[in-house]
Design a protein around this motif. Structure first.
Motif, PDB file in Angstrom:
ATOM      1  N   LEU A 208       4.178   0.757  -4.853  1.00  0.00           N
ATOM      2  CA  LEU A 208       4.304   1.019  -3.414  1.00  0.00           C
ATOM      3  C   LEU A 208       5.082   2.303  -3.145  1.00  0.00           C
ATOM      4  CD1 LEU A 208       4.990  -2.555  -1.981  1.00  0.00           C
ATOM      5  CD2 LEU A 208       2.921  -1.182  -1.710  1.00  0.00           C
TER       6      LEU A 208
ATOM      7  N   GLY B   3       3.037   5.053  -1.313  1.00  0.00           N
ATOM      8  CA  GLY B   3       3.459   5.112   0.077  1.00  0.00           C
ATOM      9  C   GLY B   3       3.227   6.440   0.764  1.00  0.00           C
TER      10      GLY B   3
ATOM     11  N   ASN C  19      -0.246   6.692   1.661  1.00  0.00           N
ATOM     12  CA  ASN C  19      -0.737   5.569   2.467  1.00  0.00           C
ATOM     13  C   ASN C  19      -2.103   5.091   1.989  1.00  0.00           C
ATOM     14  OD1 ASN C  19      -0.473   3.639   4.525  1.00  0.00           O
ATOM     15  ND2 ASN C  19      -1.671   4.893   5.947  1.00  0.00           N
TER      16      ASN C  19
ATOM     17  N   ARG D 115       2.176  -8.697   1.372  1.00  0.00           N
ATOM     18  CA  ARG D 115       0.930  -8.461   2.096  1.00  0.00           C
ATOM     19  C   ARG D 115       1.162  -8.460   3.607  1.00  0.00           C
ATOM     20  NH1 ARG D 115      -1.664 -12.634   0.658  1.00  0.00           N
ATOM     21  NH2 ARG D 115      -2.625 -11.738  -1.200  1.00  0.00           N
TER      22      ARG D 115
ATOM     23  N   GLU E  81       3.909  -7.817   5.186  1.00  0.00           N
ATOM     24  CA  GLU E  81       4.678  -6.623   5.562  1.00  0.00           C
ATOM     25  C   GLU E  81       3.762  -5.404   5.664  1.00  0.00           C
ATOM     26  OE1 GLU E  81       8.852  -8.083   3.445  1.00  0.00           O
ATOM     27  OE2 GLU E  81       7.807  -6.316   2.684  1.00  0.00           O
ATOM     28  N   LEU E  82       2.837  -5.268   4.708  1.00  0.00           N
ATOM     29  CA  LEU E  82       1.897  -4.142   4.749  1.00  0.00           C
ATOM     30  C   LEU E  82       1.006  -4.232   5.979  1.00  0.00           C
ATOM     31  CD1 LEU E  82       0.898  -3.976   0.967  1.00  0.00           C
ATOM     32  CD2 LEU E  82       2.345  -2.355   2.201  1.00  0.00           C
TER      33      LEU E  82
ATOM     34  N   ASP F 144       2.854  -3.207   9.071  1.00  0.00           N
ATOM     35  CA  ASP F 144       3.052  -1.762   9.140  1.00  0.00           C
ATOM     36  C   ASP F 144       1.748  -1.003   9.370  1.00  0.00           C
ATOM     37  OD1 ASP F 144       5.742  -2.111   8.718  1.00  0.00           O
ATOM     38  OD2 ASP F 144       5.650  -1.705   6.555  1.00  0.00           O
TER      39      ASP F 144
ATOM     40  N   SER G  48      -0.454  -0.545   7.086  1.00  0.00           N
ATOM     41  CA  SER G  48      -0.547   0.274   5.880  1.00  0.00           C
ATOM     42  C   SER G  48      -1.978   0.364   5.357  1.00  0.00           C
ATOM     43  CB  SER G  48       0.353  -0.324   4.793  1.00  0.00           C
ATOM     44  OG  SER G  48       0.204   0.379   3.573  1.00  0.00           O
ATOM     45  N   GLY G  49      -2.268   1.468   4.716  1.00  0.00           N
ATOM     46  CA  GLY G  49      -3.547   1.652   4.039  1.00  0.00           C
ATOM     47  C   GLY G  49      -3.527   1.164   2.608  1.00  0.00           C
ATOM     48  N   ILE G  50      -2.409   0.569   2.183  1.00  0.00           N
ATOM     49  CA  ILE G  50      -2.283   0.020   0.828  1.00  0.00           C
ATOM     50  C   ILE G  50      -2.589  -1.477   0.885  1.00  0.00           C
ATOM     51  CG2 ILE G  50      -0.736  -0.337  -1.135  1.00  0.00           C
ATOM     52  CD1 ILE G  50       0.914   2.050  -0.042  1.00  0.00           C
ATOM     53  N   HIS G  51      -3.393  -1.946  -0.049  1.00  0.00           N
ATOM     54  CA  HIS G  51      -3.789  -3.355  -0.089  1.00  0.00           C
ATOM     55  C   HIS G  51      -3.209  -4.030  -1.326  1.00  0.00           C
ATOM     56  CE1 HIS G  51      -6.698  -2.828   3.182  1.00  0.00           C
ATOM     57  NE2 HIS G  51      -7.039  -1.689   2.591  1.00  0.00           N
TER      58      HIS G  51
END
Length: 335
Positions: free
Chosen positions: A126, A130, A133, A170, A172-173, A176, A178-181
């Motif tokens: 992460l 980060g 993203n 998950r 939290e992402l 946010d 987020s584009g992170i999976h």
């Protein structure tokens, strides 16, 4: 073209078992694979496997229980190979024994490798992903994250923890945007070297609880999850689906059944334990164990549940459509 061709993919526990099968599968997809593990011989052989399959690989020795080692490995990977697209956690160790026979040091070490190894891998991934993203993290979970069994309290506890940890991260992402999976692949009993090199205090050789699957079944599911990380969870194997269902429907009955059958079903009369243990040091420092264990003759090479898990959304839509059509037919006035 496969989505992973030319991408940098990190695999922890890459030298043997599920991790070894995963890196081969990634090699066949043309990925650039960063191999993290402790055993130099196993790591070297794994790198060759990736090349034979059509990918490329670099070796990064690290103990996943040590955050600083994982951090340094991640930074080296980005410096030498480029931005990490996918981080896959598969590394673990354990002790086959009754809880009362496991020492505090052994329990701490198992937890540090099998649980905190995933935490540290996820944190490093992460931190590196980060700023872009973008990226995916895949956790190799277990049906035992839903249902603890005897003789594996340390492992079951760690896998339960991984599930809860992954769900928290998950959300939290998602909060946010987020584009992170991050996704979890729940695995069944597998024919890996785990049963030859995990510390055992049993009188007989440990074995996976049938039905047993080959590690390539897990590898295909994990790599699919890496290519489709938006899904929360994937299930592999009939035993995993049955465990999830039984635990939710009749947990008390499952307790009694596992208490009656769980100890005997995890031991074989064929031979005594090997006496080898990778808890404190790598078992594949001087010998390559590969991906497979000693149960090839009893292991399934395919799992329908993998297909069902991968196509659960379209399948449910199709079933819903069929049900709606049937209902409309029933409601249609007769002429």
């Amino acid at each position: 073209m496969t989505p992973l061709r030319g991408r940098v993919v990190v695999v922890t526990g890459a030298s043997g078992g599920v991790g070894r099968a995963v890196v081969r599968e990634l090699g066949s997809r043309g990925a650039r694979v960063a191999l993290i593990a402790r055993g130099t011989t196993g790591l070297g052989a794994a790198a060759v496997d990736v090349g034979v399959e059509g990918g490329s690989a670099q070796v990064f020795e690290a103990d996943v229980a040590d955050y600083d080692q994982v951090r340094r490995a991640g930074e080296r990977i980005e410096a030498e190979m480029g931005p990490i697209s996918v981080w896959i956690n598969t590394a673990f160790s354990s002790v086959f024994a009754k809880f009362t026979d496991i020492s505090p040091d052994e329990y701490v070490r198992t937890t540090e490798v099998t649980y905190l190894g995933y935490v540290w891998g996820t944190k490093v991934a992460l931190d590196l992903m980060g700023p872009r993203n973008a990226g995916a993290i895949v956790q190799a979970g277990s049906a035992l994250s839903q249902r603890g069994i005897p003789l594996q309290s340390a492992y079951c506890g760690a896998k339960h923890a991984i599930k809860g940890f992954t769900e928290s991260v998950r959300t939290e992402l998602l909060a946010d945007g987020s584009g992170i999976h991050i996704t979890l692949v729940q695995l069944p009993a597998l024919n890996t070297p785990q049963f030859d090199w995990v510390l055992s205090k049993l009188r007989r050789h440990p074995q996976p609880v049938p039905p047993i699957y080959q590690p390539e079944v897990a590898a295909r599911a994990i790599v699919y999850a890496a290519e489709h990380p938006e899904r929360k969870e994937y299930w592999v194997g009939a035993s995993t689906a049955a465990t999830l269902l039984a635990q939710r429907v009749a947990p008390a009955l499952v307790d009694r059944y596992v208490a009656r059958t769980g100890i005997r079903s995890q031991q074989t009369d064929e031979r005594p334990p090997t006496g080898i243990s990778n808890l404190w040091r790598p078992a594949d420092e001087a010998r390559d164990y590969g991906a497979h264990g000693a149960f090839n003759h009893r292991s399934h090479a395919h799992s329908p549940q993998v297909w069902l898990s991968q196509h659960r959304g379209p399948l449910l839509l199709a079933l819903a459509g069929a049900a709606a059509a049937a209902l409309a037919t029933l409601r249609r006035p007769k002429r």
